[in-house]
Write an enzyme that holds these catalytic residues in place. Structure first.
Site, PDB file in Angstrom:
ATOM      1  N   TRP A 165      43.755  30.883  41.656  1.00 50.95           N
ATOM      2  CA  TRP A 165      44.284  30.231  40.461  1.00 50.95           C
ATOM      3  C   TRP A 165      43.359  30.337  39.250  1.00 50.95           C
ATOM      4  O   TRP A 165      43.791  30.159  38.129  1.00 50.95           O
ATOM      5  CB  TRP A 165      44.527  28.748  40.733  1.00 50.95           C
ATOM      6  CG  TRP A 165      43.357  28.047  41.377  1.00 50.95           C
ATOM      7  CD1 TRP A 165      43.172  27.827  42.706  1.00 50.95           C
ATOM      8  CD2 TRP A 165      42.202  27.507  40.718  1.00 50.95           C
ATOM      9  NE1 TRP A 165      41.968  27.185  42.927  1.00 50.95           N
ATOM     10  CE2 TRP A 165      41.357  26.968  41.715  1.00 50.95           C
ATOM     11  CE3 TRP A 165      41.802  27.411  39.384  1.00 50.95           C
ATOM     12  CZ2 TRP A 165      40.139  26.355  41.438  1.00 50.95           C
ATOM     13  CZ3 TRP A 165      40.575  26.806  39.085  1.00 50.95           C
ATOM     14  CH2 TRP A 165      39.759  26.283  40.103  1.00 50.95           C
ATOM     15  N   ASN A 166      42.079  30.625  39.459  1.00 48.15           N
ATOM     16  CA  ASN A 166      41.122  30.443  38.359  1.00 48.15           C
ATOM     17  C   ASN A 166      41.168  31.548  37.316  1.00 48.15           C
ATOM     18  O   ASN A 166      40.954  31.287  36.129  1.00 48.15           O
ATOM     19  CB  ASN A 166      39.704  30.285  38.909  1.00 48.15           C
ATOM     20  CG  ASN A 166      39.235  31.499  39.673  1.00 48.15           C
ATOM     21  OD1 ASN A 166      39.988  32.099  40.447  1.00 48.15           O
ATOM     22  ND2 ASN A 166      37.976  31.879  39.492  1.00 48.15           N
ATOM     23  N   LYS A 189      50.412  37.645  46.884  1.00 49.20           N
ATOM     24  CA  LYS A 189      50.552  36.197  46.992  1.00 49.20           C
ATOM     25  C   LYS A 189      49.831  35.554  45.818  1.00 49.20           C
ATOM     26  O   LYS A 189      48.620  35.670  45.669  1.00 49.20           O
ATOM     27  CB  LYS A 189      49.965  35.651  48.291  1.00 49.20           C
ATOM     28  CG  LYS A 189      50.125  34.126  48.394  1.00 49.20           C
ATOM     29  CD  LYS A 189      49.293  33.524  49.492  1.00 49.20           C
ATOM     30  CE  LYS A 189      49.403  31.995  49.466  1.00 49.20           C
ATOM     31  NZ  LYS A 189      48.894  31.397  48.196  1.00 49.20           N
ATOM     32  N   ASP A 191      48.615  32.162  43.830  1.00 50.24           N
ATOM     33  CA  ASP A 191      48.395  30.735  43.988  1.00 50.24           C
ATOM     34  C   ASP A 191      49.427  29.995  43.143  1.00 50.24           C
ATOM     35  O   ASP A 191      49.778  30.433  42.045  1.00 50.24           O
ATOM     36  CB  ASP A 191      46.982  30.366  43.542  1.00 50.24           C
ATOM     37  CG  ASP A 191      46.639  28.922  43.844  1.00 50.24           C
ATOM     38  OD1 ASP A 191      47.033  28.048  43.048  1.00 50.24           O
ATOM     39  OD2 ASP A 191      45.984  28.662  44.857  1.00 50.24           O
ATOM     40  N   GLY A 240      38.534  34.705  46.637  1.00 53.31           N
ATOM     41  CA  GLY A 240      38.553  33.278  46.904  1.00 53.31           C
ATOM     42  C   GLY A 240      37.272  32.827  47.566  1.00 53.31           C
ATOM     43  O   GLY A 240      36.219  33.470  47.428  1.00 53.31           O
ATOM     44  N   SER A 241      37.351  31.753  48.293  1.00 57.74           N
ATOM     45  CA  SER A 241      36.160  31.162  48.901  1.00 57.74           C
ATOM     46  C   SER A 241      35.660  32.012  50.064  1.00 57.74           C
ATOM     47  O   SER A 241      36.416  32.765  50.687  1.00 57.74           O
ATOM     48  CB  SER A 241      36.462  29.751  49.404  1.00 57.74           C
ATOM     49  OG  SER A 241      37.303  29.791  50.538  1.00 57.74           O
ATOM     50  N   GLU A 262      36.278  39.543  47.550  1.00 52.31           N
ATOM     51  CA  GLU A 262      35.337  38.980  46.584  1.00 52.31           C
ATOM     52  C   GLU A 262      35.314  37.478  46.799  1.00 52.31           C
ATOM     53  O   GLU A 262      36.307  36.785  46.577  1.00 52.31           O
ATOM     54  CB  GLU A 262      35.708  39.295  45.140  1.00 52.31           C
ATOM     55  CG  GLU A 262      34.605  38.830  44.191  1.00 52.31           C
ATOM     56  CD  GLU A 262      34.923  39.028  42.736  1.00 52.31           C
ATOM     57  OE1 GLU A 262      35.036  38.007  42.036  1.00 52.31           O
ATOM     58  OE2 GLU A 262      35.062  40.182  42.315  1.00 52.31           O
ATOM     59  N   LEU A 263      34.143  36.966  47.195  1.00 51.67           N
ATOM     60  CA  LEU A 263      34.053  35.597  47.673  1.00 51.67           C
ATOM     61  C   LEU A 263      33.144  34.753  46.790  1.00 51.67           C
ATOM     62  O   LEU A 263      32.952  35.053  45.626  1.00 51.67           O
ATOM     63  CB  LEU A 263      33.588  35.612  49.134  1.00 51.67           C
ATOM     64  CG  LEU A 263      34.413  36.550  50.046  1.00 51.67           C
ATOM     65  CD1 LEU A 263      33.895  36.521  51.467  1.00 51.67           C
ATOM     66  CD2 LEU A 263      35.892  36.215  49.991  1.00 51.67           C
ATOM     67  N   CYS A 296      33.800  32.626  39.743  1.00 55.82           N
ATOM     68  CA  CYS A 296      32.873  33.032  40.803  1.00 55.82           C
ATOM     69  C   CYS A 296      31.590  33.632  40.236  1.00 55.82           C
ATOM     70  O   CYS A 296      30.555  33.620  40.898  1.00 55.82           O
ATOM     71  CB  CYS A 296      33.560  34.026  41.730  1.00 55.82           C
ATOM     72  SG  CYS A 296      34.247  35.472  40.893  1.00 55.82           S
ATOM     73  N   GLU A 394      28.382  26.020  46.514  1.00 57.44           N
ATOM     74  CA  GLU A 394      29.036  26.321  45.243  1.00 57.44           C
ATOM     75  C   GLU A 394      29.815  25.098  44.753  1.00 57.44           C
ATOM     76  O   GLU A 394      30.675  24.576  45.457  1.00 57.44           O
ATOM     77  CB  GLU A 394      29.971  27.512  45.413  1.00 57.44           C
ATOM     78  CG  GLU A 394      30.595  28.000  44.120  1.00 57.44           C
ATOM     79  CD  GLU A 394      31.461  29.232  44.321  1.00 57.44           C
ATOM     80  OE1 GLU A 394      31.526  30.064  43.407  1.00 57.44           O
ATOM     81  OE2 GLU A 394      32.074  29.359  45.405  1.00 57.44           O
TER      82      GLU A 394
END
Length: 525
Positions: A165-166, A189, A191, A240-241, A262-263, A296, A394
């Site tokens: 979403w960010n 997909k 968010d 995401g996370s 990418e985390l 991130c 984080e």
């Protein structure tokens, strides 16, 4: 204290119901259920988002495979023309995209524009570079002249993209466009909180000529819809996370499906002793508080060398306190709102935990319900220790810890003392010194005298994480090659037959050994 702009309460939900209905109609969603999406600036329901069923993912994937057959065979020139037209439509629709993005995310207008700028840049880059990167090339054969070898590239098929979403526009396009340029289809997909932004930017590509079935968007629960996307895809992109990304990677690996992840990060910013601390305070503050730290790549740990620590901390704190915070669909604010109640709870928990355990608040440290339901002041902490939740985990919010170090070497060691390695920044009066320090930092991207935008905007260079910050790279040649399979085709020229029997080997070993020695002497690979 951050000030509320006079224009901050105007027109905070600019998207008409009719336009919202047009956009959500593009979702592949037949479950019959919806989820309320909340507008961060106001806390009111923005719209009810239709949710997808796992069967929608299967149907969308099947349709994308059919559309991908045409798209692949259409060729590079056709795809280039479509993508370049989409680039122009993105720019023509900038105002609407910014309105939608701000309304969904709570960003400032300037920080929303960064996403549209990045999306257009990436689209142009891959439209113009895909053909040259993926053209068939001759490679040196094992036995020159006797053999010839060529390498070509085949698109993976249908790529599954899971977008957070960010940064819904930028992160979506950074994965989707190179996949399209390489000849793939997409099942994405979105968010729930970023779905309108993704659908609005996707519409520019559909209107430019991308077949609707080629790029499908689904929405819903991660465990159901996200897993369905991973299971159906020929390749997976996840942002995401670290916790969720690890599960995605494990699930993809169980079927030998490739993935780029990418985390998370706990990104360091180093301030060396040869800077003008007042001059760099503004850039450092942007590195920390852009998009309210919900990025991130943003900096959450500042390590400042002792000789300039007092001056830098004073200037940085003053800069932070002077940021204009509010809800405005124009360029009158510097920082906006957190995106959700969950984000507000996480940030509040990290700050309260740090304060309870002895941290000092130099700026911010509290929510601002007078500005809106999810506003939290940009926060500067000192005296942060290892027993505090924000020390190594984080925060993903507008919170930074300043730590004084003795020298450059201590700063580098402290910056590398983390499980993450996504982004790092070095502020110095000498770019040569900055490059030397950058070489010693364990991060996939390092920015010198900038927070993240230098590397983030470098679409010709790879971007990704080390350690627990991910695997694979987006952007650059690497970001395109992840979406294709390399295929080697070698042929015998007929000049000489290779040995097939013991007798033939015996007669040719001497000549073949001499060939190896000559190639080495000539420094031929």
């Amino acid at each position: 204290m951050p000030a509320l702009s006079r224009t901050s309460t105007s027109r905070t939900i600019p998207i008409s119901d009719a336009r919202t209905a047009q956009l959500v109609a593009d979702l592949t969603a037949t479950s019959g259920t919806t989820a309320d999406v909340i507008a961060p600036f106001t806390g009111t329901v923005l719209h009810a988002l239709p949710l997808s069923h796992a069967s929608d993912v299967a149907d969308a994937t099947a349709a994308a495979h059919v559309a991908q057959t045409f798209w692949r065979s259409a060729g590079f020139a056709y795809r280039r023309a479509v993508l370049l037209k989409a680039h122009d439509l993105l720019l023509e629709r900038t105002s609407e995209l910014l309105d939608i993005l701000q309304t969904e995310s709570g960003k400032t207008r300037g920080q929303a524009y960064e996403e549209v700028f990045e999306g257009a840049s990436v689209t142009r880059y891959y439209a113009l570079s895909a053909r040259s990167v993926l053209r068939t090339r001759r490679h040196r054969a094992g036995i020159p002249i006797v053999m010839q070898t060529r390498v070509s590239y085949k698109p993976k098929g249908v790529v599954g993209v899971i977008t957070p979403w960010n940064y819904p526009i930028a992160l979506s396009i950074m994965d989707v466009v190179p996949a399209l340029a390489a000849g793939n289809g997409i099942v994405q997909k979105a968010d729930n909180q970023g779905a309108l932004s993704i659908l609005a930017s996707r519409r520019a590509f559909i209107d430019a000529g991308v077949p609707e079935a080629l790029w499908a968007v689904v929405a819903g629960d991660g465990a159901e819809i996200g897993n369905a996307v991973v299971d159906a895809a020929d390749y997976v992109c996840f942002t995401g996370s670290t916790a969720t990304g690890t599960k995605v990677g494990e699930r993809a690996a169980s079927t030998l499906t490739g993935a780029s992840l990418e985390l998370g990060g706990k990104n360091p910013l180093i301030v060396l002793d040869d800077v003008d601390p007042v001059e760099i305070a503004a850039s450092a503050a942007y590195a920390v508080f852009s998009s309210m730290g919900q990025l991130c790549m943003s900096s959450e740990r500042i390590f400042v060398v002792e000789s300039v620590a007092a001056d830098f901390t004073r200037a940085f704190t003053e800069r932070t306190k002077g940021l204009r915070q509010g809800a405005a669909l124009n360029f009158t604010t510097d920082v906006g709102s957190l995106t959700s109640a969950a984000q507000l709870e996480r940030v509040t928990r990290h700050v309260d935990d740090a304060v309870a355990k002895g941290a000092t608040v130099l700026a911010g440290g509290r929510a601002r319900p007078d500005l809106g339901p999810f506003f939290f002041e940009p926060t500067v902490l000192t005296d942060v220790t290892a027993n505090m939740e924000c020390f190594a985990h984080e925060t993903f919010g507008p919170v930074v810890a300043i730590t004084v170090v003795g020298d450059e070497a201590e700063a580098i060691a402290a910056a590398n003392d983390t499980d993450f390695g996504l982004n790092a920044s070095v502020f110095t009066g000498s770019r040569a010194r900055g490059r030397r320090v950058a070489d010693l930092l364990d991060a996939g991207s390092v920015n010198i005298n900038e927070g993240y935008r230098a590397s983030f905007s470098s679409t010709d260079a790879p971007m990704g994480g080390m350690k627990r910050s991910g695997m694979g790279r987006r952007n650059g040649t690497e970001g395109l090659l992840r979406f294709v399979e390399a295929r080697t085709v070698s042929e015998s020229t007929g000049i000489l037959n290779l040995p097939r029997t013991g007798t033939e080997f015996e007669s040719m070993v001497g000549m073949m050994t001499t060939t190896l020695k000559v190639l080495k002497a000539l420094r031929r690979r």
